[in-house]
Design an enzyme around this catalytic site. Sequence first.
Site, PDB file in Angstrom:
ATOM      1  N   SER A   1       0.903  -1.279   0.258  1.00  0.00           N
ATOM      2  CA  SER A   1       0.123   0.045   0.094  1.00  0.00           C
ATOM      3  C   SER A   1       1.041   1.114   0.101  1.00  0.00           C
ATOM      4  O   SER A   1       0.506   2.354  -0.349  1.00  0.00           O
ATOM      5  CB  SER A   1      -0.902   0.053   1.332  1.00  0.00           C
ATOM      6  OG  SER A   1      -1.574  -1.074   1.472  1.00  0.00           O
TER       7      SER A   1
ATOM      8  N   HIS B   1      -0.729  -2.481  -7.290  1.00  0.00           N
ATOM      9  CA  HIS B   1      -1.475  -2.029  -6.239  1.00  0.00           C
ATOM     10  C   HIS B   1      -2.804  -2.229  -6.245  1.00  0.00           C
ATOM     11  O   HIS B   1      -3.516  -1.510  -6.992  1.00  0.00           O
ATOM     12  CB  HIS B   1      -1.081  -0.690  -5.663  1.00  0.00           C
ATOM     13  CG  HIS B   1      -1.709  -0.277  -4.536  1.00  0.00           C
ATOM     14  ND1 HIS B   1      -2.048   0.987  -3.957  1.00  0.00           N
ATOM     15  CD2 HIS B   1      -2.146  -1.008  -3.387  1.00  0.00           C
ATOM     16  CE1 HIS B   1      -2.572   1.013  -3.030  1.00  0.00           C
ATOM     17  NE2 HIS B   1      -2.624  -0.482  -2.477  1.00  0.00           N
TER      18      HIS B   1
ATOM     19  N   GLU C   1      -3.074   0.626  -9.230  1.00  0.00           N
ATOM     20  CA  GLU C   1      -2.106   1.321  -9.692  1.00  0.00           C
ATOM     21  C   GLU C   1      -0.844   0.572 -10.042  1.00  0.00           C
ATOM     22  O   GLU C   1      -0.395  -0.401  -9.386  1.00  0.00           O
ATOM     23  CB  GLU C   1      -1.752   2.111  -8.160  1.00  0.00           C
ATOM     24  CG  GLU C   1      -2.959   3.116  -8.064  1.00  0.00           C
ATOM     25  CD  GLU C   1      -2.479   3.958  -6.573  1.00  0.00           C
ATOM     26  OE1 GLU C   1      -3.053   5.140  -6.527  1.00  0.00           O
ATOM     27  OE2 GLU C   1      -1.959   3.423  -5.737  1.00  0.00           O
TER      28      GLU C   1
ATOM     29  N   ASN D   1      -4.209   6.805  -2.137  1.00  0.00           N
ATOM     30  CA  ASN D   1      -4.048   6.828  -0.706  1.00  0.00           C
ATOM     31  C   ASN D   1      -3.749   8.202  -0.284  1.00  0.00           C
ATOM     32  O   ASN D   1      -3.790   8.908   0.819  1.00  0.00           O
ATOM     33  CB  ASN D   1      -3.107   5.536  -0.242  1.00  0.00           C
ATOM     34  CG  ASN D   1      -3.837   4.437  -0.102  1.00  0.00           C
ATOM     35  OD1 ASN D   1      -5.084   4.393  -0.079  1.00  0.00           O
ATOM     36  ND2 ASN D   1      -3.112   3.136  -0.207  1.00  0.00           N
TER      37      ASN D   1
END
Length: 391
Positions: free
Chosen positions: A123, A144, A156, A200
Site C-alpha cells: 500500500s 497495487h 495502480e 491513498n
Amino acid sequence: MKAEEIGTITIIGAGDMGHGIAEICALAGMQVNLYDVQQEFVSRGVRRIQQSLEKQVSKQKLTATEMVGTMNRIHPFTVLQEALAHTDLMIEAAPEILDLKLRIFEAADVHAPRHAILASNTSNMSITQMGAATQRADKVVGIHFFNPVMLMLLVEIIRGENTAEATMQICYGLIQRLKNFRGAMVPVRVEKDTPGFIYNRLGAPIGLYMAELYERGLVDPEAVDACVRSFGAPMGPYEIMDFTGLDVNLHGNEYFSRTLSPEFTPRTWMKKLVAAGQLGKKSGKGIFDWPQGARPTIDLSKADPHFDVMDIICLQVNEGTKLLESGVTSQAAEIDKAVVNGGGGAFGPFALAKAMGWHNVAARCEDIANRLGIQWFMPTATLKKGEIHIE
Ligand SMILES: NC(=O)c1ccc[n+]([C@@H]2O[C@H](COP(=O)([O-])OP(=O)(O)OC[C@H]3O[C@@H](n4cnc5c(N)ncnc54)[C@H](O)[C@@H]3O)[C@@H](O)[C@H]2O)c1
C-alpha cells in the site's frame, strides 16, 4: 515478454488481498500458484475463492463449469521455490513489513525464472528498495490492487527508480486483461515511487483534516457524516475511518508523519481509542458503535449545516497538484480516474472543483491552513497559478 504471454502468476500470501488477486487472475484464464507459509493459510485462501465463486454461480453470473475451470487453475504451495519455479510474474501480498518484503524479493530473485517480473501489492512501501534487493530492479514494479479486489476497479502500476518502461507496459496490459464482478479493471500509471502513490495520497489530507477537527472539538462526527451522505456518498469520512480500522489509520498517519510532514502525527483522540481497543468495525466500537458488525446508525436529519464538503474536495485538489508538480503523473484526469475507480464516486476532485475556479480553490486551502495552523494545506504554486488542464 508481452502482457498476453503471461500464463502463470505466483501470488505470495493468501490473505485478504492475495486470495482476491488469485481469484481475478484465475478467472481471466491464467494458471495461479498461490503460496503461503502454512498449509492452513493457503487452504483458507482457496476456500475463500471457492465461496466467492459459488456466490456468483448462485446469482447466475458464472456457470458451474466456469467455476470448476477457475478453481482448477489455482495451485496451492507452501514451498516458495516450487511456487516460483515456472512463473512469469510474482505478485507479493504478504504483510506490510518492509524487512519481510525485502526477504521475499531476495528469495524470488533466486528462484523465479530470469524473465519473470516481480511485483508488490504494497500500500505504501518503496518499490525502489524492493528492486534493490534483487539483481533485476528493471523488472520490479508495484501492482497495487484495492480491497476487496473483486469489487474495486482501480489498480495502480508503480514505477520504482529502476523499473523499465517495458515492465510498466506489460503490467498495464495485464491489468487490462482482468475483470472483476463490477467490470473491467482500470490501471493507472504511477510514475514515481511516492508515499501513498495516488489514491491513498489523495486521502491523506482528508484524514488529517477530519482528525484535526475532531481533536479540537469543532465537529460532531455523526453530523459531518450525515452532511457528506446527503450528497450521495455511501459513507461519511468518520465512518470510513472506523470501517478501515482506527489502528490502520493510526499506522497510516505515522507513516505519513515520517515521509511527508510531522503535521500528520496521529492525534490524541485516535491514539486513545486505539489504546483502548476501540478500533472501529472490527472491534464493535470506534468513533461509532458497530453492533454485531452492523453499520452505525447515522441520523441523516442531523447534518451539520456549517460543514462544507467542498473543503475536503479543495484539499484533495491541492494534494493532487503536489503529485503533478513532482511528476508522479502528468495528468489531472489520471488522478480523477484513480479517485473515481478506487472509491466509487461519480467524479474526481478536479472535475468537481473546476467550476469553483482554481484561484478560489487555492484561497479556500489557504484559509483552512491558516485557520487550523497546518502548513500542509497551503496551496501549491500550480494551484495558485491555475496551471491545471482538465476537460
Ligand atoms: N487489506 C487491504 O485493505 C489492502 C489494500 C491494498 C493493499 N494491501 C497490501 O497488501 C498486502 C497484504 O495485505 P492483506 O490485507 O492481504 O494482509 P493479510 O494479513 O490478510 O494477508 C497476508 C498473508 O501473508 C501471509 N504471510 C505471512 N508471512 C509471509 C511470508 N513470509 N511469505 C508469504 N506470505 C506470508 C499471511 O499468512 C497471510 O495469509 C500488504 O502489503 C498490504 O499493505 C492491503
